[in-house]
Enzyme design. Structure first.
Site, short mmCIF file in Angstrom:
data_model
loop_
_atom_site.label_atom_id
_atom_site.label_comp_id
_atom_site.label_asym_id
_atom_site.label_seq_id
_atom_site.Cartn_x
_atom_site.Cartn_y
_atom_site.Cartn_z
N ASP A 178 0.87 -1.17 0.00
CA ASP A 178 0.00 0.00 0.00
C ASP A 178 0.91 1.22 0.00
O ASP A 178 2.09 1.15 0.37
CB ASP A 178 -0.95 0.00 1.20
C1 BGC Z 1 -4.90 3.45 0.12
C2 BGC Z 1 -5.02 2.47 -1.03
C3 BGC Z 1 -4.90 3.21 -2.33
C4 BGC Z 1 -3.56 3.92 -2.35
C5 BGC Z 1 -3.30 4.70 -3.62
C6 BGC Z 1 -3.63 4.27 0.02
O1 BGC Z 1 -3.60 5.27 0.97
O2 BGC Z 1 -4.92 2.75 1.35
O3 BGC Z 1 -6.26 1.80 -0.95
O4 BGC Z 1 -5.05 2.33 -3.40
O5 BGC Z 1 -3.51 4.84 -1.26
O6 BGC Z 1 -4.12 5.81 -3.70
#
Ligand code: BGC
Length: 760
Positions: free
Chosen positions: A274
């Site tokens: 993530d």
């Molecule tokens: C979120 C993800 C997301 C990623 C990119 C993160 O903060 O938890 O779900 O895909 O950001 O935006």
């Protein structure tokens, strides 16, 4: 993007002294390409060929980000960049290279599909396929290799800030919907990235929460939806969660990533961190992380920009390899997985299905929304409204005029169009009923996210007392009052990064509805949220609809249901608790956890760690209500229709089974006066078990559309896994011989049919 890739390919081919194929060339011309560039060759052959040609530096380059959402390709070999994008409910607009602000493109306004809670509420696996297909086509058009979704984490507490992005409290329902979403999307040559693996069930302290959960609960509740998405759906990507399990971050967790996902389930795709979920090179290398995104760090101080070479899987990893600290085979395995997803999603190989904002996609969004809306209460059949009778409608509430596609975190979108509830209602009733509006309350008026600005201004300086008395005075003169309220995408509502802090409706809405109900008995409450909320007034109003976040077609869908153009058929994918304490996690004080020691974050920063013990174990949602004999306001699986259905009987394929396979044929009849769909739900009760088991668990469901008066036989098949529990003694699934009962009906609290059979 296509053009530049083709040009680059031609250049590479020329430099290799081969004859270039012009766009989409014939078999004979493409066969002159090197194996890794030849779309007619098997992906595995292409991967190995590319890998054999790459330098260590090139392998390192493809396993970490080069911008907020992309990673580098191999320019020397003509392997293109890899582009990801959120996800999961529409294709997010492009942001700047290393900023969250808008890139300002003019071709990235999209369709917002309904939130995944709405999709799950349809209990329609074919609709999940349509969802994936439509979203995949939009992603394809935008040149994205990967969509960062679907989110399949379990809805454990109504406080979970991202529940609206997830599907259900029930692993079987979430898993089945995920499987078809994955297939529908990947059929377009666009990869999914199933998230967030695993145990991301609340947002507060999401970087520092260490989940303590017993093995059986992990296997029976929190992993099956991921397992199904990977094993049945064939997911090409999985994203690690921010939080920890066994005191190790989940973006590189020895047990979750290496042992379970990759080894046990045979996941051959790419495991992605993530954004900012990586904190250490050695752990990331060894813990199964294949691709690092969003660290935004130089490894020492948080907050460096364009620091991509300083990512944990960048220079530091390369240096470790040069010094002999890490072996090359581990890097090869990461690069191999990245190449595999690159070739699987190779733009030149994609079917030509890319399209954006098409009529088909709008109608898909509308259909998904229509099937997902849940009619929770309809006393005296006050709904559907009959516009031909005329009369006065009063619409009250901020959510009637608020865009819900802007905000909420990474799922925020820039839509081409969003029909607001007030617009949909007005359009549907125009010329037939008069429609007036009163604000009723002021909630969140920000209306902006990462530079995308909502179309309306919501600022209203009037005090609550004035807003309530205006609404009440208008309500007393109306024939019907439609209150469109609920939560929104602001912090501590339904929003990434923050959990809710209160089970009650915010901004004094309960008091408002009580006051309106005293002035007019015909109140219809349209609740917009991804979570259940406290409903102290439910006994005083005749009708309520759960309308989720419905995306671009929100207003039309709501109007269709209110006027009966659509006969509602959605069923709750979670339990609507009467009180917060009726949820196991809250009853047992098992949320949000307790401070215990520290955990290292990027930059060597020691942050206070929070241990959250899932004390309720396997008793999540309706499993807990059954155990404690609690009656919720609305049960899991509940949802009404404008027609009525009768369950006429059930037949089994045999009286007993050796391998656990069993088919149930369930008779259903539409006994009412209009056409509609019913969801047949099948729960398994283990009559006698050597371990404590939930009273019942959902193990099959099927949706059936019936014309008024029509009957059908609906078949549901289960397998041995449906009868099994996770045996901690053997670390395997176990189905104990004995008697089982299938409980069948239209809601977890209405299961009129019973069928008993034996597992030999
Ligand atoms: C979120 C993800 C997301 C990623 C990119 C993160 O903060 O938890 O779900 O895909 O950001 O935006």
């Amino acid at each position: 993007m296509n053009k530049s890739i083709l040009a680059l390919t031609a250049a590479i081919v020329a430099s290799l002294g081969l004859q270039a194929c012009s766009g989409g060339g014939t078999k004979s011309s493409t066969s002159k390409l090197p194996v890794y560039l030849d779309p007619d060759k098997k992906v595995e052959a292409r991967v190995e060929d590319a890998l054999a040609r790459m330098t260590t530096a090139e392998k390192i380059d493809i396993i970490h980000a080069q911008s907020k959402f992309s990673s580098a390709g191999v320019p020397r070999l003509g392997i293109p960049e890899f582009w990801t994008d959120d996800g999961p409910m529409g294709v997010r607009p492009d942001v700047l290279w290393d900023e969250w602000e808008q890139a300002g493109q003019t071709n990235d306004s999209c369709i917002a599909f309904p939130a995944l809670t709405a999709l799950a509420a349809s209990w329609d696996v074919d609709l999940a396929t349509l969802y994936g297909k439509s979203l995949g086509e939009e992603a394809n058009y935008r040149g994205k290799n990967m969509i960062l979704g679907p989110g399949v984490n379990i809805i454990r507490t109504p406080f979970g800030g991202r529940n609206f992005e997830y599907m259900s409290e029930d692993p079987f329902l979430a898993g089945k919907m995920a499987v078809n979403y994955v297939r529908g999307l990947q059929n377009n040559g666009v990869a999914v990235c199933v998230k967030h693996f695993a145990l991301n069930n609340n947002e507060d302290n999401r970087f520092t929460t260490n989940v303590i959960v017993d093995d059986r609960t992990l296997r029976e509740i929190y992993l099956p939806a991921f397992e199904m998405a990977v094993k049945e759906g064939g997911a090409w990507g999985v994203m690690g969660a921010y939080n920890l399990y066994k005191n190790q971050h989940n973006c590189y967790n020895e047990v979750l990533t290496n042992q379970i996902l990759k080894k046990e389930w045979g996941f051959d795709g790419v495991y992605i961190s993530d954004w900012g979920g990586t904190h250490d090179t050695e752990q990331a290398v060894k813990g199964g992380l294949d691709m690092e995104f969003g660290s935004w760090t130089n490894g020492l101080n948080n907050g460096s920009q364009n620091a991509y070479d300083s990512y944990f899987l960048a220079d530091a990893y390369e240096k470790g390899i040069e010094e002999g600290k890490y072996d090359i085979s581990t890097l090869d395995e990461k690069a191999r997985r990245v190449l595999r997803v690159m070739f699987r999603t190779d733009v030149r190989n994609r079917p030509n299905t890319g399209s954006m904002n098409s009529e088909e996609h709008y109608s898909a969004a509308r259909k998904i929304g229509s099937e997902g809306v849940v009619l929770l209460k309809n006393e005296g059949n006050i709904l559907p409204l009959d516009p031909s009778k005329g009369g006065k409608i009063l619409v009250v509430g901020e959510n009637a005029i608020k865009m819900m596609t802007v905000g909420g975190g990474s799922s925020s979108l820039k839509v081409q169009n969003e029909v607001l509830p007030i617009e949909g209602i007005k359009a549907a009733l125009e010329g037939k009923m008069s429609v007036d509006y009163a604000r009723g309350y002021v909630g969140d008026t920000t209306g902006e996210y990462n530079g995308v600005v909502a179309k309306q201004k919501l600022y209203d300086p009037r005090p609550a007392s004035t807003l309530i008395s205006e609404a009440v005075s208008k309500a007393s003169k109306a024939d019907y009052v439609i209150v469109v309220g609920g939560l929104n995408k602001a912090p501590h509502q339904d929003d990434e990064s923050y959990d809710r802090t209160d089970y009650a409706l915010p901004y004094g809405q309960s008091e408002l509805i009580e006051a309106l109900a005293a002035a007019n008995p015909k109140i219809i409450f349209v609740n917009i949220s991804g979570n259940p909320v406290e409903l102290p007034f439910i006994g005083k109003i005749p009708a309520m609809i759960q309308a989720w976040y419905l995306g671009s077609e929100a207003g039309n869908v709501i109007a269709d249901v209110l006027t009966g153009k659509v006969n509602p058929s959605g069923k709750l994918p979670f339990t609507w608790y009467a009180r917060l304490e009726d949820c196991g996690a809250h009853a047992l004080g098992a949320y949000p956890g307790k401070a215990n020691g520290t955990t290292s974050l990027a930059g060597g920063y020691e942050a206070p760690k929070v241990d959250e013990e899932y004390k309720e174990g396997i008793y999540v949602g309706y499993r807990y209500e059954d155990k404690e004999s609690i009656t919720p306001t609305f049960a899991f699986g509940h949802g009404l229709s404008y027609t009525t259905f009768e369950f006429t009987g059930v037949k089994l394929s045999s009286k007993s089974t050796k391998d656990g396979a069993m088919t149930f044929t369930v008779g259903v009849k539409n006994t009412g006066s209009c056409d509609g769909a019913e969801v047949v739900q099948l729960y398994i009760h283990d009559n006698e078990a050597s371990v404590d088991r939930p009273y019942k668990e959902l193990k099959g469901f099927a949706r059936v559309f019936l014309k008024a008066g029509q009957s059908a036989n609906v078949k549901i098949t289960i397998d041995k896994r449906a009868l099994s529990f996770w045996d901690t003694k053997t670390s395997a699934w176990k189905a104990e011989p004995g008697t089982f009962t299938a409980l069948i009906g239209d809601s977890s609290d209405n299961l009129p049919l019973k069928a008993t059979f034996d597992l030999k």
